[in-house]
Design a protein around this motif. Structure first.
Motif, PDB file in Angstrom:
ATOM      1  N   TRP A  82       0.825  -1.208   0.000  1.00 41.46           N
ATOM      2  CA  TRP A  82       0.000   0.000   0.000  1.00 41.46           C
ATOM      3  C   TRP A  82       0.858   1.256   0.000  1.00 41.46           C
ATOM      4  O   TRP A  82       0.439   2.304  -0.501  1.00 41.46           O
ATOM      5  CB  TRP A  82      -0.941   0.006   1.205  1.00 41.46           C
ATOM      6  N   ARG A  85       1.305   2.413  -3.352  1.00 45.65           N
ATOM      7  CA  ARG A  85       0.067   2.785  -4.067  1.00 45.65           C
ATOM      8  C   ARG A  85      -0.709   3.850  -3.289  1.00 45.65           C
ATOM      9  O   ARG A  85      -1.922   3.740  -3.098  1.00 45.65           O
ATOM     10  CB  ARG A  85      -0.799   1.538  -4.287  1.00 45.65           C
ATOM     11  N   LEU A  86      -0.015   4.867  -2.848  1.00 47.87           N
ATOM     12  CA  LEU A  86      -0.656   5.914  -2.056  1.00 47.87           C
ATOM     13  C   LEU A  86      -1.759   6.656  -2.818  1.00 47.87           C
ATOM     14  O   LEU A  86      -2.806   6.966  -2.244  1.00 47.87           O
ATOM     15  CB  LEU A  86       0.397   6.905  -1.552  1.00 47.87           C
ATOM     16  N   PRO A  87      -1.603   6.979  -4.130  1.00 48.48           N
ATOM     17  CA  PRO A  87      -2.714   7.637  -4.844  1.00 48.48           C
ATOM     18  C   PRO A  87      -3.993   6.803  -4.829  1.00 48.48           C
ATOM     19  O   PRO A  87      -5.093   7.337  -4.651  1.00 48.48           O
ATOM     20  CB  PRO A  87      -2.166   7.806  -6.265  1.00 48.48           C
ATOM     21  N   LEU A  88      -3.863   5.475  -5.020  1.00 47.39           N
ATOM     22  CA  LEU A  88      -5.032   4.602  -4.972  1.00 47.39           C
ATOM     23  C   LEU A  88      -5.638   4.600  -3.579  1.00 47.39           C
ATOM     24  O   LEU A  88      -6.869   4.628  -3.413  1.00 47.39           O
ATOM     25  CB  LEU A  88      -4.633   3.180  -5.388  1.00 47.39           C
ATOM     26  N   ILE A  90      -5.497   6.990  -1.301  1.00 53.78           N
ATOM     27  CA  ILE A  90      -6.176   8.266  -1.058  1.00 53.78           C
ATOM     28  C   ILE A  90      -7.515   8.322  -1.797  1.00 53.78           C
ATOM     29  O   ILE A  90      -8.517   8.808  -1.266  1.00 53.78           O
ATOM     30  CB  ILE A  90      -5.262   9.433  -1.495  1.00 53.78           C
ATOM     31  N   THR A  91      -7.543   7.776  -3.026  1.00 53.40           N
ATOM     32  CA  THR A  91      -8.794   7.743  -3.794  1.00 53.40           C
ATOM     33  C   THR A  91      -9.849   6.900  -3.090  1.00 53.40           C
ATOM     34  O   THR A  91     -11.030   7.273  -3.009  1.00 53.40           O
ATOM     35  CB  THR A  91      -8.536   7.191  -5.201  1.00 53.40           C
TER      36      THR A  91
END
Length: 342
Positions: A82, A85-88, A90-91
């Motif tokens: 994770w 994949r911080l943008p995912l 946050i989304t």
């Protein structure tokens, strides 16, 4: 951001106070030096808070949403997959917050009648608009009505009705307008509304439209139709979800003879917020009675409860809410509020 500025100011006084204990002159000098950046921070926060879109009212999130959000936070901390994949992440977090709130606001149909409010106060939340009846005095507007609207995710009121224009109850509207935008404000009173107009014109924010609703005139707001039947006392008829609601408030005068000649249809819901008149209430034959007046004795209340299937007395039952799915509910069980009419 306001809290951050306040904390900064508190920290300044604490630091200078500690130094002043050892060396009073140095403590005073330190307080003077720290005042410059602190005042600058307060000014910056004030300017930002006044910008359009500086704040966004979303309402409350549920316990389930909170648990999932904390789960995502812990996952980002402990799981390398994770962290990459911080943008995912946050989304997903934004979706968990925004989508349920959006769905609730698009489909909600809720009516809230506040307890112990003078004049009587109600909020109608519809899928495409929000209607507010009365704002109370300044304290009621700022400490009860505004927090309620913010918890519901409402930052704009499409229509507001004012049934009492006496000076104390006029003060609530500017207090409401400081926090919530208002499209249209309509006074419903025989009192001249010039004082209200002048008071609103003197405030920094104003409703987009201010007009007067005459007796017999009808007003439609989304799925709600409002009609003024009478003044002194004020009789407002609401057609909500194909149900007939009738509100009685204001200075009471004998109503039964007028009801007999005016042939007012029996309402499904009667909201009585003035001196209790048992004969007039029995004549109207409501299926649901909501009493917000404190001036009722135990025997009269018992008599009403024997003859009407649902009776809510807000000083005892708390605020009353109606939703399309659950019907009528009081805000807490009677056992938790053991008030009784005296």
């Amino acid at each position: 951001m306001h809290n951050a500025a306040a904390d900064s100011a508190d920290g300044r006084w604490i630091c200078s106070g500690i130094v002043a204990v050892v060396w009073p002159l140095a403590g005073g000098l330190l307080a003077w030096l720290l005042a410059i950046p602190t005042q600058g921070l307060i000014w910056l926060v004030t300017q930002i808070s006044q910008l359009p879109g500086a704040s966004l009212t979303l309402g409350m999130i549920s316990i389930g949403q909170l648990v999932v959000l904390y789960g995502l936070l812990v996952s980002a901390w402990l799981l390398p997959i994770w962290q990459q994949r911080l943008p995912l992440l946050i989304t997903l977090a934004l979706g968990i917050i925004i989508l349920p709130i959006w769905h609730h606001q698009v489909h909600r149909f809720q009516i809230t009648i506040f307890d112990r409010a003078t004049p009587p106060m109600m909020v109608i939340q519809q899928p495409r608009s929000t209607l507010v009846l009365n704002s109370g005095d300044r304290n009621t507007a700022s400490q009860t009505l505004v927090p309620f609207l913010q918890r519901q995710g409402i930052d704009q009121v499409d229509l507001a009705l004012a049934t009492d224009l006496r000076s104390r109850w006029r003060d609530g509207w500017p207090a409401l307008l400081q926090q919530v935008s208002l499209k249209k404000l309509i006074p419903i009173s025989v009192t001249n509304n010039t004082a209200l107009q002048e008071q609103l014109l003197g405030s920094q924010v104003q409703p987009e439209k201010l007009r007067f609703l005459q007796v017999g005139e009808q007003l439609v707001q989304d799925q709600t139709q409002i009609s003024v039947l009478r003044h002194q006392p004020t009789l407002l008829q609401f057609t909500i979800n194909q149900q007939n609601w009738l509100m009685v408030s204001g200075r009471y005068q004998g109503l039964l003879p007028w009801l007999q000649t005016a042939q007012v249809p029996s309402p499904q819901v009667l909201w009585w917020s003035t001196q209790v008149d048992l004969e007039a209430i029995h004549h109207l034959q409501p299926k649901v009675l909501i009493l917000t007046s404190r001036n009722i004795d135990a025997e009269s209340l018992s008599q009403l409860e024997r003859r009407i299937s649902k009776v809510y007395w807000t000083p005892r039952d708390g605020a009353v809410q109606w939703t399309r799915d659950r019907g009528f509910e009081s805000t807490f069980p009677l056992s938790e509020n053991p008030a009784s009419p005296l």
